[in-house]
Design a protein around this motif. Structure first.
Motif, PDB file in Angstrom:
ATOM      1  N   TRP A 286       0.848  -1.199   0.000  1.00 48.30           N
ATOM      2  CA  TRP A 286       0.000   0.000   0.000  1.00 48.30           C
ATOM      3  C   TRP A 286       0.883   1.248   0.000  1.00 48.30           C
ATOM      4  N   ALA A 287       2.058   1.169   0.679  1.00 52.27           N
ATOM      5  CA  ALA A 287       2.979   2.306   0.733  1.00 52.27           C
ATOM      6  C   ALA A 287       3.949   2.312  -0.450  1.00 52.27           C
ATOM      7  N   SER A 288       3.680   1.445  -1.445  1.00 48.51           N
ATOM      8  CA  SER A 288       4.489   1.379  -2.673  1.00 48.51           C
ATOM      9  C   SER A 288       5.919   0.914  -2.437  1.00 48.51           C
ATOM     10  N   VAL A 289       6.168   0.110  -1.398  1.00 44.85           N
ATOM     11  CA  VAL A 289       7.510  -0.460  -1.229  1.00 44.85           C
ATOM     12  C   VAL A 289       7.725  -1.483  -2.338  1.00 44.85           C
ATOM     13  N   PRO A 290       8.756  -1.316  -3.171  1.00 39.59           N
ATOM     14  CA  PRO A 290       8.936  -2.249  -4.284  1.00 39.59           C
ATOM     15  C   PRO A 290       9.499  -3.592  -3.818  1.00 39.59           C
ATOM     16  N   ARG A 291       9.183  -4.620  -4.563  1.00 45.49           N
ATOM     17  CA  ARG A 291       9.851  -5.915  -4.375  1.00 45.49           C
ATOM     18  C   ARG A 291      10.823  -6.069  -5.540  1.00 45.49           C
ATOM     19  N   ARG A 292      11.654  -7.086  -5.508  1.00 42.58           N
ATOM     20  CA  ARG A 292      12.659  -7.327  -6.558  1.00 42.58           C
ATOM     21  C   ARG A 292      13.431  -6.035  -6.835  1.00 42.58           C
ATOM     22  N   TRP A 293      14.015  -5.447  -5.795  1.00 42.11           N
ATOM     23  CA  TRP A 293      14.636  -4.142  -5.906  1.00 42.11           C
ATOM     24  C   TRP A 293      15.958  -4.191  -5.151  1.00 42.11           C
ATOM     25  N   ALA A 294      17.013  -3.612  -5.704  1.00 43.08           N
ATOM     26  CA  ALA A 294      18.311  -3.689  -5.035  1.00 43.08           C
ATOM     27  C   ALA A 294      18.324  -2.857  -3.759  1.00 43.08           C
ATOM     28  N   GLU A 295      17.634  -1.728  -3.797  1.00 47.78           N
ATOM     29  CA  GLU A 295      17.665  -0.784  -2.680  1.00 47.78           C
ATOM     30  C   GLU A 295      16.472  -1.035  -1.749  1.00 47.78           C
TER      31      GLU A 295
END
Ligand SMILES: [Cu+2]
Length: 336
Positions: A286-295
């Motif tokens: 919901w807070a737009s935290v990405p998955r499959r992301w280096a950072e």
């Protein structure tokens, strides 16, 4: 190797259904659904198992095809693979296979709830119609995994989108209402097995909601690369599929009257930890935290930290459920 193992298991199920009921169509109860015959109407478990046998076999074939294509491409790079075809085959396999696991595990609900309440789970026409609908739709909605692929034909995405909405509800509703009808005023004793089964029906039904939300084009464009996705599949696997399997294992090992005191409370604590874990995933999405992301930014880590505590609780209780099952194995073997 795993695929071949599953294929042998499917073929054995198909053989058993055909030998006992006279065909896969009769396993789905078509003679009752379309012909009006009331003879040899298969029990709910057989209906579900027939569906799972059909769709899992087709999924395994698609998976094998794309594996072989990849191996040939590795050995002879000149033989090229159409990437869009490969992606479709992979998702046809993956979507169908994982959905079938829940459709198979729900047979624990169909078998055990009637035994602990003493009320039969009857195969109605509505039940048969729901399972037949799901048999076809589970095979056609996989393009909802490809909504971001602009090269996909629009009609295929439209089918994936529309059927995702339609497919989720018939089997869920007949299972949810069926379970409630069996439980209503049954005087059931809430122990570990029955509580896990009720949790599993809840977890499956509730977990499908964020899944269908993600299968909606407008949402998917924003949410597909966020924590929303692990949130929805942990919901129906952790709180739907696994409680079905735990309930089945414990019932198998300990029988009807032997589940320990306070078992219902243990199951509820599992539900609380599981809900906490999936909620943290969904909040991250919901807070737009990405998955499959280096950072992974420090601002996002508070949800991870809460989720880690919840995960530890889930693992501890899972260990306890499995241990209860394994501890009884020697005695079961001795009893033969
Ligand atoms: Cu899917």
């Amino acid at each position: 190797m795993i695929g071949v193992g599953f294929l042998i298991w499917c073929l054995e199920l198909a053989r058993g259904i055909i030998a006992t009921y006279g065909g896969l169509g009769r396993g789905l109860g078509w003679h009752a659904l379309f012909g009006g015959s009331t003879q040899d109407v298969p029990p709910p478990t057989v209906v579900a198992a027939t569906m799972v046998t059909i769709v899992t076999t087709l999924a395994l074939i698609a998976g094998a095809v794309v594996l072989v294509m990849s191996l040939i491409n590795l050995a002879f790079p000149a033989v090229e693979i159409d990437p869009l075809l490969a992606k479709n085959l992979i998702y046809f396999f993956g979507h169908t296979f994982i959905n079938a696991t829940i459709y198979m595990a729900v047979t624990a609900v169909y078998e055990i709830l009637p035994r602990v309440t003493g009320r039969p789970w009857k195969t109605t026409k509505v039940f048969l119609a729901a399972w037949t609908l799901s048999t076809t739709m589970v095979l056609t909605i996989f393009p909802h995994h490809l909504l971001m692929d602009f090269a996909m034909p629009v009609w295929a995405l439209a089918i994936g989108q529309v059927f995702s909405f339609v497919n989720s509800f018939p089997v869920l509703i007949v299972t949810g209402l069926g379970a409630l009808a069996i439980l209503h005023r049954s005087g059931i004793r809430w122990d570990m097995v029955s509580t896990l089964l009720l949790i599993s029906v809840f977890g499956w039904m509730a977990g499908v909601v964020p899944a269908v939300v993600d299968a909606t084009v407008a949402v998917n464009l924003v949410m597909d690369n966020t924590m929303w996705v692990p949130g929805h599949f942990h919901f129906y696997l952790l709180l739907g599929l696994l409680p079905m399997i735990f309930a089945f294992m414990i019932y198998l090992a300990r029988g009807e009257d032997a589940t320990p005191r306070g078992g219902d409370l243990t199951a509820i604590i599992y539900l609380i930890f599981g809900l906490g874990l999936v909620t943290m995933f969904l909040v991250g999405g919901w807070a737009s935290v990405p998955r499959r992301w280096a950072e992974h930014l420090p601002e996002w880590q508070i949800w991870d930290q809460i989720a880690s505590v919840m995960a530890a609780g889930v693992i501890a209780l899972t260990g306890a459920f499995v241990a209860m099952f394994l501890a009884r194995i020697p005695a079961l073997l001795r009893e033969g």
